[in-house]
Design a protein around this motif. Sequence first.
Motif, PDB file in Angstrom:
ATOM      1  N   SER A 169       0.831  -1.186   0.000  1.00 60.77           N
ATOM      2  CA  SER A 169       0.000   0.000   0.000  1.00 60.77           C
ATOM      3  C   SER A 169       0.871   1.243   0.000  1.00 60.77           C
ATOM      4  O   SER A 169       1.948   1.276   0.588  1.00 60.77           O
ATOM      5  CB  SER A 169      -0.910   0.003   1.243  1.00 60.77           C
ATOM      6  OG  SER A 169      -1.511   1.259   1.417  1.00 60.77           O
ATOM      7  N   SER A 170       0.370   2.313  -0.677  1.00 61.22           N
ATOM      8  CA  SER A 170       1.116   3.566  -0.716  1.00 61.22           C
ATOM      9  C   SER A 170       1.283   4.149   0.668  1.00 61.22           C
ATOM     10  O   SER A 170       2.168   4.963   0.903  1.00 61.22           O
ATOM     11  CB  SER A 170       0.403   4.574  -1.620  1.00 61.22           C
ATOM     12  OG  SER A 170      -0.865   4.907  -1.090  1.00 61.22           O
ATOM     13  N   ARG A 171       0.450   3.725   1.599  1.00 61.14           N
ATOM     14  CA  ARG A 171       0.518   4.278   2.948  1.00 61.14           C
ATOM     15  C   ARG A 171       1.481   3.519   3.846  1.00 61.14           C
ATOM     16  O   ARG A 171       1.670   3.879   4.986  1.00 61.14           O
ATOM     17  CB  ARG A 171      -0.883   4.312   3.570  1.00 61.14           C
ATOM     18  CG  ARG A 171      -1.854   5.170   2.771  1.00 61.14           C
ATOM     19  CD  ARG A 171      -3.123   5.462   3.528  1.00 61.14           C
ATOM     20  NE  ARG A 171      -3.999   6.310   2.743  1.00 61.14           N
ATOM     21  CZ  ARG A 171      -5.053   6.958   3.229  1.00 61.14           C
ATOM     22  NH1 ARG A 171      -5.349   6.861   4.501  1.00 61.14           N
ATOM     23  NH2 ARG A 171      -5.814   7.701   2.456  1.00 61.14           N
ATOM     24  N   GLU A 172       2.096   2.467   3.334  1.00 63.32           N
ATOM     25  CA  GLU A 172       3.004   1.696   4.160  1.00 63.32           C
ATOM     26  C   GLU A 172       4.390   2.331   4.222  1.00 63.32           C
ATOM     27  O   GLU A 172       5.165   2.054   5.126  1.00 63.32           O
ATOM     28  CB  GLU A 172       3.098   0.263   3.624  1.00 63.32           C
ATOM     29  CG  GLU A 172       1.804  -0.526   3.810  1.00 63.32           C
ATOM     30  CD  GLU A 172       1.899  -1.922   3.258  1.00 63.32           C
ATOM     31  OE1 GLU A 172       3.018  -2.340   2.889  1.00 63.32           O
ATOM     32  OE2 GLU A 172       0.863  -2.604   3.199  1.00 63.32           O
ATOM     33  N   THR A 173       4.718   3.185   3.259  1.00 63.93           N
ATOM     34  CA  THR A 173       5.994   3.880   3.240  1.00 63.93           C
ATOM     35  C   THR A 173       5.748   5.353   3.486  1.00 63.93           C
ATOM     36  O   THR A 173       5.028   5.999   2.728  1.00 63.93           O
ATOM     37  CB  THR A 173       6.698   3.705   1.880  1.00 63.93           C
ATOM     38  OG1 THR A 173       6.862   2.314   1.630  1.00 63.93           O
ATOM     39  CG2 THR A 173       8.054   4.387   1.892  1.00 63.93           C
ATOM     40  N   ARG A 174       6.350   5.890   4.520  1.00 64.14           N
ATOM     41  CA  ARG A 174       6.108   7.284   4.875  1.00 64.14           C
ATOM     42  C   ARG A 174       6.671   8.208   3.802  1.00 64.14           C
ATOM     43  O   ARG A 174       7.820   8.059   3.384  1.00 64.14           O
ATOM     44  CB  ARG A 174       6.780   7.599   6.211  1.00 64.14           C
ATOM     45  CG  ARG A 174       6.398   8.942   6.788  1.00 64.14           C
ATOM     46  CD  ARG A 174       7.249   9.295   7.977  1.00 64.14           C
ATOM     47  NE  ARG A 174       8.603   9.703   7.545  1.00 64.14           N
ATOM     48  CZ  ARG A 174       9.571  10.078   8.383  1.00 64.14           C
ATOM     49  NH1 ARG A 174       9.348  10.049   9.686  1.00 64.14           N
ATOM     50  NH2 ARG A 174      10.751  10.426   7.920  1.00 64.14           N
ATOM     51  N   PRO A 175       5.886   9.184   3.347  1.00 62.83           N
ATOM     52  CA  PRO A 175       6.392  10.148   2.367  1.00 62.83           C
ATOM     53  C   PRO A 175       7.561  10.953   2.931  1.00 62.83           C
ATOM     54  O   PRO A 175       7.709  11.115   4.146  1.00 62.83           O
ATOM     55  CB  PRO A 175       5.178  11.042   2.093  1.00 62.83           C
ATOM     56  CG  PRO A 175       3.994  10.200   2.459  1.00 62.83           C
ATOM     57  CD  PRO A 175       4.448   9.377   3.619  1.00 62.83           C
ATOM     58  N   GLY A 176       8.366  11.490   2.026  1.00 63.74           N
ATOM     59  CA  GLY A 176       9.544  12.241   2.445  1.00 63.74           C
ATOM     60  C   GLY A 176       9.303  13.720   2.626  1.00 63.74           C
ATOM     61  O   GLY A 176      10.180  14.441   3.112  1.00 63.74           O
ATOM     62  N   ALA A 177       8.130  14.216   2.231  1.00 60.07           N
ATOM     63  CA  ALA A 177       7.793  15.631   2.385  1.00 60.07           C
ATOM     64  C   ALA A 177       6.272  15.766   2.386  1.00 60.07           C
ATOM     65  O   ALA A 177       5.559  14.888   1.894  1.00 60.07           O
ATOM     66  CB  ALA A 177       8.391  16.466   1.248  1.00 60.07           C
ATOM     67  N   VAL A 178       5.798  16.878   2.958  1.00 63.92           N
ATOM     68  CA  VAL A 178       4.358  17.129   3.009  1.00 63.92           C
ATOM     69  C   VAL A 178       4.064  18.511   2.428  1.00 63.92           C
ATOM     70  O   VAL A 178       4.716  19.503   2.788  1.00 63.92           O
ATOM     71  CB  VAL A 178       3.807  17.057   4.450  1.00 63.92           C
ATOM     72  CG1 VAL A 178       2.286  17.244   4.439  1.00 63.92           C
ATOM     73  CG2 VAL A 178       4.165  15.728   5.104  1.00 63.92           C
ATOM     74  N   LEU A 179       3.091  18.557   1.528  1.00 60.73           N
ATOM     75  CA  LEU A 179       2.581  19.797   0.973  1.00 60.73           C
ATOM     76  C   LEU A 179       1.202  20.045   1.575  1.00 60.73           C
ATOM     77  O   LEU A 179       0.348  19.154   1.553  1.00 60.73           O
ATOM     78  CB  LEU A 179       2.468  19.713  -0.554  1.00 60.73           C
ATOM     79  CG  LEU A 179       3.657  19.124  -1.324  1.00 60.73           C
ATOM     80  CD1 LEU A 179       3.356  19.124  -2.827  1.00 60.73           C
ATOM     81  CD2 LEU A 179       4.939  19.871  -1.023  1.00 60.73           C
ATOM     82  N   PHE A 180       0.980  21.215   2.113  1.00 59.50           N
ATOM     83  CA  PHE A 180      -0.295  21.550   2.737  1.00 59.50           C
ATOM     84  C   PHE A 180      -0.982  22.686   1.976  1.00 59.50           C
ATOM     85  O   PHE A 180      -0.350  23.689   1.637  1.00 59.50           O
ATOM     86  CB  PHE A 180      -0.100  22.040   4.176  1.00 59.50           C
ATOM     87  CG  PHE A 180       0.292  20.988   5.172  1.00 59.50           C
ATOM     88  CD1 PHE A 180      -0.635  20.085   5.665  1.00 59.50           C
ATOM     89  CD2 PHE A 180       1.595  20.929   5.644  1.00 59.50           C
ATOM     90  CE1 PHE A 180      -0.278  19.131   6.619  1.00 59.50           C
ATOM     91  CE2 PHE A 180       1.972  19.985   6.593  1.00 59.50           C
ATOM     92  CZ  PHE A 180       1.032  19.089   7.080  1.00 59.50           C
ATOM     93  N   ASP A 181      -2.280  22.548   1.775  1.00 60.22           N
ATOM     94  CA  ASP A 181      -3.120  23.663   1.386  1.00 60.22           C
ATOM     95  C   ASP A 181      -3.221  24.609   2.587  1.00 60.22           C
ATOM     96  O   ASP A 181      -2.920  24.234   3.719  1.00 60.22           O
ATOM     97  CB  ASP A 181      -4.494  23.128   0.981  1.00 60.22           C
ATOM     98  CG  ASP A 181      -5.502  24.214   0.714  1.00 60.22           C
ATOM     99  OD1 ASP A 181      -5.170  25.157  -0.014  1.00 60.22           O
ATOM    100  OD2 ASP A 181      -6.623  24.121   1.245  1.00 60.22           O
ATOM    101  N   TYR A 182      -3.654  25.837   2.340  1.00 62.11           N
ATOM    102  CA  TYR A 182      -3.797  26.821   3.426  1.00 62.11           C
ATOM    103  C   TYR A 182      -5.236  26.904   3.942  1.00 62.11           C
ATOM    104  O   TYR A 182      -5.543  26.469   5.043  1.00 62.11           O
ATOM    105  CB  TYR A 182      -3.316  28.194   2.933  1.00 62.11           C
ATOM    106  CG  TYR A 182      -3.532  29.319   3.921  1.00 62.11           C
ATOM    107  CD1 TYR A 182      -2.718  29.448   5.038  1.00 62.11           C
ATOM    108  CD2 TYR A 182      -4.545  30.267   3.727  1.00 62.11           C
ATOM    109  CE1 TYR A 182      -2.898  30.483   5.952  1.00 62.11           C
ATOM    110  CE2 TYR A 182      -4.734  31.310   4.633  1.00 62.11           C
ATOM    111  CZ  TYR A 182      -3.914  31.416   5.743  1.00 62.11           C
ATOM    112  OH  TYR A 182      -4.100  32.439   6.636  1.00 62.11           O
ATOM    113  N   SER A 183      -6.135  27.441   3.119  1.00 64.44           N
ATOM    114  CA  SER A 183      -7.510  27.689   3.551  1.00 64.44           C
ATOM    115  C   SER A 183      -8.299  26.390   3.668  1.00 64.44           C
ATOM    116  O   SER A 183      -8.365  25.596   2.733  1.00 64.44           O
ATOM    117  CB  SER A 183      -8.211  28.620   2.555  1.00 64.44           C
ATOM    118  OG  SER A 183      -9.577  28.774   2.877  1.00 64.44           O
TER     119      SER A 183
END
Length: 224
Positions: free
Chosen positions: A2-16
């Motif tokens: 599963s794509s969720r089994e490997t932690r991503p290396g960065a996070v992009l967040f929306d603001y509002s």
Amino acid sequence: MSSRETRPGAVLFDYSGTLFRLEADQSWETDPSTDLDGLLHRMTAPVGVIADFDEPTRDAWERRDLDPALHRAAYLEVLRQSGADRARAEELYGRLIDPGYWTPYPDTGVVLEALSAQSIPVAVVSNIAFDVRPAFATRGWDRHIDAFALSYEIGSMKPDPGIFEWALRKVGVAAEDALMVGDSLTSDGGAAALGCRFALVEPRRTAERPTGLRNVLREFGFAV
């Protein structure tokens, strides 16, 4: 796997609707007949046409997050059609573009601090026509943000790939190694076309979503 089994290396967040939300207190309300919640929704809705625009104003609306002047013209028309007189429209618009009026979700600071402590790069990726950096700086959170990808500065709006590609370059990871967190499947979910993983949060009132960010990040293996 599963794509969720490997932690991503960065996070992009929306603001509002993701990290912050425009919310009203008693100082906003002057007319008891005003549907203030509905008005604020129209002022912050990420997608859709929310007023009966003529052709020039429709163009301003569609490109509002690329140019502050177009943003102002579009939202003043939205406020006019919502029943606000000129003075009230100017007042409300001034609050919309003032980061001091935006409320952070209860877990925003905790999440940003936790990711920073683990040396996980973070970018804010927003369709917006004003500078949101002060909302972070006044709380000391700007030091946890590696890049602000703001549409009016980048010249690209979600879901177009350009704004995501710019953010990915800044945080130094491939799309497949990044997670985009946002409240709009249409705009924020556009990151998936590049190969980013995507997590949807609900743009509920801040008091009604105390752990929304932490919940989705934990699903992707982050310790927050």
